[in-house]
Design a protein around this motif. Sequence first.
Motif, PDB file in Angstrom:
ATOM      1  N   LEU A 177      29.835  93.476  22.082  1.00  0.00           N
ATOM      2  CA  LEU A 177      31.280  93.430  21.440  1.00  0.00           C
ATOM      3  C   LEU A 177      31.278  93.149  20.231  1.00  0.00           C
ATOM      4  O   LEU A 177      31.924  93.467  19.201  1.00  0.00           O
ATOM      5  N   LEU A 178      30.519  92.115  19.581  1.00  0.00           N
ATOM      6  CA  LEU A 178      30.276  91.894  18.218  1.00  0.00           C
ATOM      7  C   LEU A 178      29.887  92.777  17.351  1.00  0.00           C
ATOM      8  O   LEU A 178      30.362  93.146  16.354  1.00  0.00           O
ATOM      9  N   SER A 183      32.823  95.195  16.850  1.00  0.00           N
ATOM     10  CA  SER A 183      33.595  94.677  15.906  1.00  0.00           C
ATOM     11  C   SER A 183      33.121  94.961  14.576  1.00  0.00           C
ATOM     12  O   SER A 183      33.776  95.308  13.497  1.00  0.00           O
ATOM     13  N   ALA A 184      31.888  94.389  14.212  1.00  0.00           N
ATOM     14  CA  ALA A 184      31.187  94.474  12.801  1.00  0.00           C
ATOM     15  C   ALA A 184      31.078  96.052  12.456  1.00  0.00           C
ATOM     16  O   ALA A 184      31.130  96.222  11.229  1.00  0.00           O
ATOM     17  N   VAL A 225      33.346  98.752  13.218  1.00  0.00           N
ATOM     18  CA  VAL A 225      34.868  99.149  12.887  1.00  0.00           C
ATOM     19  C   VAL A 225      34.898  99.432  11.342  1.00  0.00           C
ATOM     20  O   VAL A 225      35.135 100.426  11.050  1.00  0.00           O
ATOM     21  N   SER A 226      34.700  98.268  10.595  1.00  0.00           N
ATOM     22  CA  SER A 226      34.849  98.375   9.059  1.00  0.00           C
ATOM     23  C   SER A 226      34.013  99.499   8.639  1.00  0.00           C
ATOM     24  O   SER A 226      34.409 100.098   7.555  1.00  0.00           O
ATOM     25  N   TYR A 286      28.477  89.927  25.099  1.00  0.00           N
ATOM     26  CA  TYR A 286      28.952  89.450  23.591  1.00  0.00           C
ATOM     27  C   TYR A 286      28.294  90.090  22.557  1.00  0.00           C
ATOM     28  O   TYR A 286      28.914  90.455  21.325  1.00  0.00           O
TER      29      TYR A 286
END
Length: 313
Positions: free
Chosen positions: A30-31, A34-35, A37-38, A27
């Motif tokens: 994955l988080l 995701s953070a 990517v931007s 987790y």
Amino acid sequence: MSTDTTGTDAATAITDSPGGAKRERLYRYLLFASASVSILVTLGIVFVLVTGALEFFGQYNPLDFFLGTEWNIDQHKLGVLPALSGTILVTVLSAMVAIPIGLAAATYLSEYASPRARSILKPALEILAGIPTVVYGYFALVYVTPFLAAFGLPVGTFNVLSASIMVGIMIIPMVSSLSEDAMSAVPDSLRQAGYGMGATKYEVSTGVVIPAAISGIFSSFILALSRAIGETMIVAVAMGQSPQLLQFAEPLANLFESNQPMTSAMITLVQAENAAGVIYQSMFAIGLTLFVVTFAMNLVSNWIAARYREEYE
């Protein structure tokens, strides 16, 4: 006094188990991805802009680009000042529309509207943000310009005034929503103190709530103006494609004539038949200039928000 540690003990037990520890790491990764990517997308955009701009400045004098007063790709005159002045003009005019209306709407929603009215009006107002910008541009061209002409204003088919009005209307939801959130965060104790001193609701709203929420309100202004600076379709449809420097001798003439901001100039470059070599690379230089202006405004917004933020307990 006893403390309930059931939730903490359960979380510790899950983490201590072999399967739970693996899931927690998964987790976390994955988080984190995701953070990231931007950030990676932003860095990629900056890299492309800088690379293209450096290639452009290797073929074209930077001073001629930043200080040039004429933009004509057919004659290879690529001064950015006309497009930059058009961007500034649209931003200022749209701010004159959006800031007073948006702040007034935020004040009503925060201080005057009932919960039922707020639950209806705020989503209805934010619908404006979901309308495609090309629709705003078409509305400005087909309805706003003839409406202005009916009042005797000497507006052309493509003009700065109608485009700026529609850009201002487009960013009203951003001003009103963010300002209303900042005003709603002001503690009721401040309002009650104002009422206790005999102030009216209007006096409390303008003399207590707005000053207390000024950092968030000003941040909403800067973010909305950053959005206006980057607007493309409205100005491309309703403003025309004739970049020109501001006429200080006849300031009103700037409003009624065609002009072209930086975003629209980039579209013109993409569509131009002779957009190759230095002409094509100039698009990256304009994009980098636009990015720097917007980034600087965001930095100012963050500094003001941090400088004047009120903390309440």
